[in-house]
Design a protein around this motif. Sequence first.
Motif, PDB file in Angstrom:
ATOM      1  N   TRP A   1      -1.306   8.573  15.421  1.00  0.00           N
ATOM      2  CA  TRP A   1      -2.524   8.306  14.644  1.00  0.00           C
ATOM      3  C   TRP A   1      -2.218   7.818  13.236  1.00  0.00           C
ATOM      4  O   TRP A   1      -2.984   7.048  12.655  1.00  0.00           O
ATOM      5  CB  TRP A   1      -3.387   9.565  14.585  1.00  0.00           C
ATOM      6  N   LEU A   2      -1.113   8.277  12.654  1.00  0.00           N
ATOM      7  CA  LEU A   2      -0.768   7.906  11.275  1.00  0.00           C
ATOM      8  C   LEU A   2      -0.071   6.551  11.175  1.00  0.00           C
ATOM      9  O   LEU A   2       0.095   6.022  10.065  1.00  0.00           O
ATOM     10  CB  LEU A   2       0.123   8.979  10.648  1.00  0.00           C
ATOM     11  N   HIS A   3       0.321   5.998  12.281  1.00  0.00           N
ATOM     12  CA  HIS A   3       1.019   4.708  12.267  1.00  0.00           C
ATOM     13  C   HIS A   3       0.100   3.623  11.726  1.00  0.00           C
ATOM     14  O   HIS A   3      -1.066   3.520  12.095  1.00  0.00           O
ATOM     15  CB  HIS A   3       1.478   4.341  13.672  1.00  0.00           C
ATOM     16  N   LYS A   4       0.661   2.795  10.829  1.00  0.00           N
ATOM     17  CA  LYS A   4      -0.085   1.657  10.287  1.00  0.00           C
ATOM     18  C   LYS A   4       0.399   0.377  10.962  1.00  0.00           C
ATOM     19  O   LYS A   4       1.592   0.186  11.181  1.00  0.00           O
ATOM     20  CB  LYS A   4       0.119   1.551   8.772  1.00  0.00           C
ATOM     21  N   GLU A   5      -0.537  -0.497  11.267  1.00  0.00           N
ATOM     22  CA  GLU A   5      -0.199  -1.742  11.957  1.00  0.00           C
ATOM     23  C   GLU A   5       0.460  -2.766  11.032  1.00  0.00           C
ATOM     24  O   GLU A   5       1.121  -3.688  11.499  1.00  0.00           O
ATOM     25  CB  GLU A   5      -1.459  -2.364  12.576  1.00  0.00           C
ATOM     26  N   SER A   6       0.288  -2.597   9.745  1.00  0.00           N
ATOM     27  CA  SER A   6       0.823  -3.594   8.808  1.00  0.00           C
ATOM     28  C   SER A   6       2.339  -3.699   8.926  1.00  0.00           C
ATOM     29  O   SER A   6       3.044  -2.701   9.067  1.00  0.00           O
ATOM     30  CB  SER A   6       0.440  -3.230   7.370  1.00  0.00           C
ATOM     31  N   ALA A   7       2.834  -4.921   8.875  1.00  0.00           N
ATOM     32  CA  ALA A   7       4.267  -5.169   9.035  1.00  0.00           C
ATOM     33  C   ALA A   7       5.064  -4.485   7.928  1.00  0.00           C
ATOM     34  O   ALA A   7       4.709  -4.546   6.763  1.00  0.00           O
ATOM     35  CB  ALA A   7       4.532  -6.669   9.026  1.00  0.00           C
ATOM     36  N   GLY A   8       6.133  -3.832   8.331  1.00  0.00           N
ATOM     37  CA  GLY A   8       7.022  -3.217   7.358  1.00  0.00           C
ATOM     38  C   GLY A   8       6.549  -1.884   6.814  1.00  0.00           C
ATOM     39  O   GLY A   8       7.189  -1.323   5.935  1.00  0.00           O
ATOM     40  N   SER A   9       5.424  -1.370   7.294  1.00  0.00           N
ATOM     41  CA  SER A   9       4.939  -0.081   6.777  1.00  0.00           C
ATOM     42  C   SER A   9       5.872   1.029   7.232  1.00  0.00           C
ATOM     43  O   SER A   9       6.331   1.052   8.374  1.00  0.00           O
ATOM     44  CB  SER A   9       3.510   0.186   7.256  1.00  0.00           C
ATOM     45  N   ARG A  10       6.170   1.939   6.334  1.00  0.00           N
ATOM     46  CA  ARG A  10       7.099   3.026   6.635  1.00  0.00           C
ATOM     47  C   ARG A  10       6.370   4.191   7.287  1.00  0.00           C
ATOM     48  O   ARG A  10       5.141   4.302   7.216  1.00  0.00           O
ATOM     49  CB  ARG A  10       7.796   3.494   5.364  1.00  0.00           C
ATOM     50  N   SER A  11       7.138   5.053   7.934  1.00  0.00           N
ATOM     51  CA  SER A  11       6.546   6.243   8.547  1.00  0.00           C
ATOM     52  C   SER A  11       6.219   7.249   7.453  1.00  0.00           C
ATOM     53  O   SER A  11       6.989   7.413   6.496  1.00  0.00           O
ATOM     54  CB  SER A  11       7.515   6.862   9.544  1.00  0.00           C
ATOM     55  N   PRO A  12       5.110   7.951   7.584  1.00  0.00           N
ATOM     56  CA  PRO A  12       4.740   8.919   6.553  1.00  0.00           C
ATOM     57  C   PRO A  12       5.488  10.240   6.724  1.00  0.00           C
ATOM     58  O   PRO A  12       5.985  10.550   7.812  1.00  0.00           O
ATOM     59  CB  PRO A  12       3.247   9.125   6.815  1.00  0.00           C
ATOM     60  N   SER A  13       5.587  11.004   5.664  1.00  0.00           N
ATOM     61  CA  SER A  13       6.052  12.387   5.751  1.00  0.00           C
ATOM     62  C   SER A  13       4.837  13.241   6.089  1.00  0.00           C
ATOM     63  O   SER A  13       3.857  13.251   5.336  1.00  0.00           O
ATOM     64  CB  SER A  13       6.655  12.836   4.419  1.00  0.00           C
ATOM     65  N   PHE A  14       4.893  13.912   7.219  1.00  0.00           N
ATOM     66  CA  PHE A  14       3.731  14.701   7.634  1.00  0.00           C
ATOM     67  C   PHE A  14       4.173  15.974   8.340  1.00  0.00           C
ATOM     68  O   PHE A  14       5.312  16.094   8.797  1.00  0.00           O
ATOM     69  CB  PHE A  14       2.808  13.872   8.545  1.00  0.00           C
ATOM     70  N   CYS A  15       3.253  16.908   8.408  1.00  0.00           N
ATOM     71  CA  CYS A  15       3.532  18.179   9.078  1.00  0.00           C
ATOM     72  C   CYS A  15       2.225  18.814   9.531  1.00  0.00           C
ATOM     73  O   CYS A  15       1.137  18.430   9.094  1.00  0.00           O
ATOM     74  CB  CYS A  15       4.283  19.133   8.148  1.00  0.00           C
ATOM     75  N   ILE A  16       2.358  19.772  10.427  1.00  0.00           N
ATOM     76  CA  ILE A  16       1.242  20.633  10.803  1.00  0.00           C
ATOM     77  C   ILE A  16       1.421  21.943  10.041  1.00  0.00           C
ATOM     78  O   ILE A  16       2.532  22.486   9.975  1.00  0.00           O
ATOM     79  CB  ILE A  16       1.230  20.899  12.322  1.00  0.00           C
ATOM     80  N   VAL A  17       0.351  22.439   9.461  1.00  0.00           N
ATOM     81  CA  VAL A  17       0.399  23.688   8.707  1.00  0.00           C
ATOM     82  C   VAL A  17      -0.671  24.624   9.261  1.00  0.00           C
ATOM     83  O   VAL A  17      -1.807  24.213   9.496  1.00  0.00           O
ATOM     84  CB  VAL A  17       0.149  23.440   7.200  1.00  0.00           C
ATOM     85  N   MET A  18      -0.305  25.880   9.476  1.00  0.00           N
ATOM     86  CA  MET A  18      -1.267  26.851   9.993  1.00  0.00           C
ATOM     87  C   MET A  18      -1.247  28.110   9.125  1.00  0.00           C
ATOM     88  O   MET A  18      -0.440  29.018   9.324  1.00  0.00           O
ATOM     89  CB  MET A  18      -0.928  27.201  11.443  1.00  0.00           C
ATOM     90  N   PRO A  19      -2.124  28.176   8.124  1.00  0.00           N
ATOM     91  CA  PRO A  19      -2.255  29.398   7.316  1.00  0.00           C
ATOM     92  C   PRO A  19      -3.277  30.341   7.952  1.00  0.00           C
ATOM     93  O   PRO A  19      -3.834  30.047   9.019  1.00  0.00           O
ATOM     94  CB  PRO A  19      -2.774  28.857   5.984  1.00  0.00           C
ATOM     95  N   ASN A  20      -3.525  31.473   7.319  1.00  0.00           N
ATOM     96  CA  ASN A  20      -4.669  32.293   7.709  1.00  0.00           C
ATOM     97  C   ASN A  20      -5.600  32.455   6.515  1.00  0.00           C
ATOM     98  O   ASN A  20      -5.305  31.970   5.419  1.00  0.00           O
ATOM     99  CB  ASN A  20      -4.242  33.642   8.317  1.00  0.00           C
TER     100      ASN A  20
END
Length: 265
Positions: free
Chosen positions: A109-128
């Motif tokens: 879902w985070l992938h961008k179609e634009s040429a040369g776009s880099r991958s994002p730094s992302f994570c899943i976080v689960m607090p309470n």
Amino acid sequence: MKVAIIGAGAMGGAIARGLISSAPRFITSPGDLCAANPSPRRLAPLAEAGASTTCSNIEAVRDASLVILCVKPWLVKDVITEIKDHIDYSYAEIAVVAACVTISDLNEWLHKESAGSRSPSFCIVMPNTAVSLCKSMTFQVNGNGTCPLTLKAFGQLGEVMVIEERLLPAATSIASCGIAYALRYIRAAMEGSVELGIRAPLAQEMIVQTLIGAASLLQEPGTHPETEIDKVTTPGGLTIRGLNAMEHSGFTSAVINGLKASTPR
């Protein structure tokens, strides 16, 4: 540094309040946090606390170094589609607080179609929900990179444990659903106390402090629940009678069954 929180419901609002109260240890001031929500009513308390607020997700994420996405799981894809072209992947981290969303989903879902776009730094976080008091047990599953900003932010809001994705469902049951399970024990103990002649408010105070003490004992190095239980269960004593009565009613089995039932498969 700007932090954007998308979604100011129960969890998003709790995270926002926790970060505001922790300033200046992560954000310098409340104004460094921007919360977005379609309902202005949800935003009003955060605005009163000094945060920047908006009903526009795009406005919230613009120039943000950390984007915390706190929406219902079925909305995550649509919100990401809306905001991703307005997030600078060269420096921004994206933390998604949503159950049943996978690293594979987010990578797609985070992938961008634009040429040369880099991958994002992302994570899943689960607090309470104790995150609003900076007492959360939070789990972080990293996607691309280690997401140090996310780790530092949630480290201000309690304890953070970086885990493998395969462990997240069980960890969520233990620590997120677990808040409700602990509170249900307190409620049951209060009802028993009332039957024993103690008024509910006084019983609540007694039980809460007892649980704080029990948890504090287990924070000491080398401790174990059974070791601490052995210290208060004398032969023929009252404590062992109470424990055995609870076991005859299925106490341990009920806890295990509850954890298994609330762990997605």
